[in-house]
Design an enzyme around this catalytic site. Structure first.
Site, PDB file in Angstrom:
ATOM      1  N   ASP A   1      72.797  64.535  33.439  1.00 30.31           N
ATOM      2  CA  ASP A   1      71.370  64.294  33.247  1.00 30.31           C
ATOM      3  C   ASP A   1      70.760  64.078  34.625  1.00 30.31           C
ATOM      4  O   ASP A   1      70.759  62.977  35.171  1.00 30.31           O
ATOM      5  CB  ASP A   1      71.161  63.062  32.353  1.00 30.31           C
ATOM      6  CG  ASP A   1      69.696  62.796  32.047  1.00 30.31           C
ATOM      7  OD1 ASP A   1      68.823  63.323  32.757  1.00 30.31           O
ATOM      8  OD2 ASP A   1      69.429  62.041  31.090  1.00 30.31           O
TER       9      ASP A   1
ATOM     10  N   HIS B   1      68.837  62.875  28.558  1.00 32.49           N
ATOM     11  CA  HIS B   1      69.789  62.788  27.447  1.00 32.49           C
ATOM     12  C   HIS B   1      69.336  61.787  26.386  1.00 32.49           C
ATOM     13  O   HIS B   1      69.843  61.793  25.272  1.00 32.49           O
ATOM     14  CB  HIS B   1      71.195  62.445  27.951  1.00 32.49           C
ATOM     15  CG  HIS B   1      71.394  61.008  28.294  1.00 32.49           C
ATOM     16  ND1 HIS B   1      70.954  60.437  29.478  1.00 32.49           N
ATOM     17  CD2 HIS B   1      71.993  60.001  27.615  1.00 32.49           C
ATOM     18  CE1 HIS B   1      71.271  59.165  29.502  1.00 32.49           C
ATOM     19  NE2 HIS B   1      71.899  58.866  28.386  1.00 32.49           N
TER      20      HIS B   1
ATOM     21  N   GLU C   1      71.979  49.616  21.503  1.00 33.42           N
ATOM     22  CA  GLU C   1      73.209  49.201  22.200  1.00 33.42           C
ATOM     23  C   GLU C   1      73.117  47.774  22.741  1.00 33.42           C
ATOM     24  O   GLU C   1      74.127  47.163  23.045  1.00 33.42           O
ATOM     25  CB  GLU C   1      73.592  50.153  23.341  1.00 33.42           C
ATOM     26  CG  GLU C   1      73.943  51.550  22.885  1.00 33.42           C
ATOM     27  CD  GLU C   1      74.317  52.464  24.033  1.00 33.42           C
ATOM     28  OE1 GLU C   1      74.048  52.119  25.205  1.00 33.42           O
ATOM     29  OE2 GLU C   1      74.895  53.537  23.767  1.00 33.42           O
TER      30      GLU C   1
ATOM     31  N   GLU D   1      79.949  38.992  30.660  1.00 39.32           N
ATOM     32  CA  GLU D   1      79.904  37.643  30.092  1.00 39.32           C
ATOM     33  C   GLU D   1      81.226  36.897  30.258  1.00 39.32           C
ATOM     34  O   GLU D   1      81.263  35.668  30.118  1.00 39.32           O
ATOM     35  CB  GLU D   1      79.552  37.706  28.607  1.00 39.32           C
ATOM     36  CG  GLU D   1      78.119  38.144  28.311  1.00 39.32           C
ATOM     37  CD  GLU D   1      77.950  39.659  28.242  1.00 39.32           C
ATOM     38  OE1 GLU D   1      76.841  40.104  27.904  1.00 39.32           O
ATOM     39  OE2 GLU D   1      78.923  40.395  28.545  1.00 39.32           O
TER      40      GLU D   1
ATOM     41  N   HIS E   1      80.178  60.400  29.503  1.00 43.06           N
ATOM     42  CA  HIS E   1      79.980  60.260  30.949  1.00 43.06           C
ATOM     43  C   HIS E   1      79.539  61.575  31.575  1.00 43.06           C
ATOM     44  O   HIS E   1      78.713  61.599  32.489  1.00 43.06           O
ATOM     45  CB  HIS E   1      81.254  59.727  31.595  1.00 43.06           C
ATOM     46  CG  HIS E   1      81.637  58.382  31.096  1.00 43.06           C
ATOM     47  ND1 HIS E   1      80.987  57.228  31.505  1.00 43.06           N
ATOM     48  CD2 HIS E   1      82.559  57.994  30.175  1.00 43.06           C
ATOM     49  CE1 HIS E   1      81.508  56.190  30.869  1.00 43.06           C
ATOM     50  NE2 HIS E   1      82.450  56.634  30.058  1.00 43.06           N
TER      51      HIS E   1
ATOM     52  N   GLU F   1      82.988  46.737  34.408  1.00 41.07           N
ATOM     53  CA  GLU F   1      83.035  47.708  33.314  1.00 41.07           C
ATOM     54  C   GLU F   1      84.055  47.254  32.283  1.00 41.07           C
ATOM     55  O   GLU F   1      85.196  46.956  32.606  1.00 41.07           O
ATOM     56  CB  GLU F   1      83.404  49.095  33.850  1.00 41.07           C
ATOM     57  CG  GLU F   1      83.615  50.143  32.785  1.00 41.07           C
ATOM     58  CD  GLU F   1      82.438  50.285  31.835  1.00 41.07           C
ATOM     59  OE1 GLU F   1      82.673  50.219  30.609  1.00 41.07           O
ATOM     60  OE2 GLU F   1      81.292  50.441  32.311  1.00 41.07           O
TER      61      GLU F   1
ATOM     62  N   GLY G   1      78.012  47.193  33.756  1.00 41.07           N
ATOM     63  CA  GLY G   1      78.334  48.367  32.957  1.00 41.07           C
ATOM     64  C   GLY G   1      78.468  49.584  33.848  1.00 41.07           C
ATOM     65  O   GLY G   1      77.796  50.596  33.663  1.00 41.07           O
TER      66      GLY G   1
ATOM     67  N   GLU H   1      72.445  50.723  34.559  1.00 32.20           N
ATOM     68  CA  GLU H   1      71.831  51.727  33.686  1.00 32.20           C
ATOM     69  C   GLU H   1      72.155  51.284  32.267  1.00 32.20           C
ATOM     70  O   GLU H   1      73.179  51.649  31.717  1.00 32.20           O
ATOM     71  CB  GLU H   1      72.382  53.119  34.000  1.00 32.20           C
ATOM     72  CG  GLU H   1      71.519  54.244  33.449  1.00 32.20           C
ATOM     73  CD  GLU H   1      71.834  54.570  31.992  1.00 32.20           C
ATOM     74  OE1 GLU H   1      71.423  53.789  31.102  1.00 32.20           O
ATOM     75  OE2 GLU H   1      72.490  55.593  31.760  1.00 32.20           O
TER      76      GLU H   1
END
Length: 351
Positions: A35, A286, A136, A113, A29, A84, A62, A127
């Site tokens: 970034d 990043h 991912e 989901e 994080h 999250e 997310g 993001e």
């Protein structure tokens, strides 16, 4: 003592567990927030869409530390559901409270989901991009959220488009490492040049290497080989993202790798679209670039053509890992094929 390990396919629960656990530490994080290109482009892209966000309900897929959710409130969102799945959600709750936004941001612990939102949303922000864009597989979650929770028509997705690019590159570090074994005799009186083939197999392997490529090492203009429209792309189409490419080399050099990177685009009403780029021609992020080393270097001259086809698809061992297969031809050489993958997260992915 070394031993041979054999990869096995991870069940989906284990894949997800490894993935979400990787986001439970502060380091990742810190890297993402630090970034500046990433974080500031998202902030700018959200604020430039304030006319479309003001008074609206937003879903942050997310959400991580919740920074994008906060940007959405700053843009005037009426309500933000920050979804999250990993334990960083507990820190997001604290950050939201510290910024006095708990009345407008609701942090929900779980995967998009499985969570149940109390209402449909008018904006989705996420993001979701991984290395080489699709590593991912978080884009699948964004598409699920789009199909289930986004009001239609007129719903807004930020960012709304992604594009993939490729170019031949020359990595001077690799050349130096390959040539090293030919220099040992001059230094120590021992001829170790026979190590060169072994070194080439080790260095120019089938791993997707995440490195920052310098502009000077890029040997052609970039070739776009795929575009994803987040309003229409399907999860099924993500099972095989592919496209053709054609590049012409700038001058005499040695091609020892192909380089893949991506951009994502934020639509902006009455203003030019905003692009977040991970190109080696732009400031470093990043994500850096995905470097695919060829089996052997190839010398090229001005206007030598590098052509082929790229196919990106989920790994058989873990659906969250990306594989990249490239069929390529350099100049007059015969066509070659090579498949690349990102190494496993954990030794637990092996037995």
């Amino acid at each position: 003592m070394s031993h041979i390990v054999k990869k096995r396919k991870l069940d989906k629960n284990r894949q997800d567990s490894l993935y979400f656990d990787s986001y439970s530490d502060v380091t990742i994080h810190e890297e993402m927030i630090a970034d500046h290109v990433r974080t500031n482009t998202y902030r700018t892209g959200i604020l430039r869409n304030s006319e479309s966000i003001r008074g609206k309900v937003v879903l942050d897929v997310g959400a991580g530390t919740g920074v994008l959710s906060i940007f959405c409130v700053q843009a005037g969102a009426k309500k933000v559901y920050a979804v999250e799945a990993c334990s960083i959600a507990e820190e997001a709750v604290k950050i939201v409270k510290q910024n006095k936004m708990e009345d407008r941001i609701e942090v929900i612990r779980g995967t998009v989901e499985t969570v149940d939102l109390p209402e449909m949303v008018e904006v989705i922000v996420s993001e979701w991009m991984g290395y080489a864009l699709l590593h991912e597989s978080m884009l699948n979650s964004v598409l699920y959220a789009r199909d289930k929770w986004l009001k239609k028509p007129g719903g807004l997705i930020l960012p709304s488009k992604a594009e993939l690019y490729i170019s031949p590159v020359s990595d001077p570090v690799v050349e130096d490492r390959l040539n090293f074994w030919c220099t040992v005799k001059d230094q120590y009186g021992v001829d170790m040049s026979c190590m060169s083939d072994f070194a080439r197999r080790c260095i120019m392997n089938s791993d997707i290497t995440v490195n920052a490529v310098t502009v000077e090492d890029v040997l052609s203009h970039p070739a776009r080989f795929a575009e994803l429209d987040l309003y229409s792309v399907t999860a099924e189409e993500l099972q095989a993202v592919k496209g053709q490419f054609r590049c012409e080399c700038f001058g005499s050099a040695t091609v020892n790798a192909l380089c893949v990177w991506f951009t994502v685009t934020f639509p902006c009403q009455d203003k030019p679209a905003l692009v977040l780029s991970t190109s080696p021609f732009k400031p470093e992020t990043h994500w850096k670039q995905a470097v695919l080393y060829l089996d052997a270097p190839v010398d090229v001259v001005q206007d030598t053509r590098v052509t082929g086809e790229v196919s990106m698809y989920p790994s058989e061992q873990s659906a969250r890992h990306i594989c990249i297969h490239v069929d390529y031809t350099i100049g007059e050489q015969k066509r070659h094929s090579k498949t690349f993958s990102i190494p496993d997260w954990s030794s637990e992915a092996q037995q």
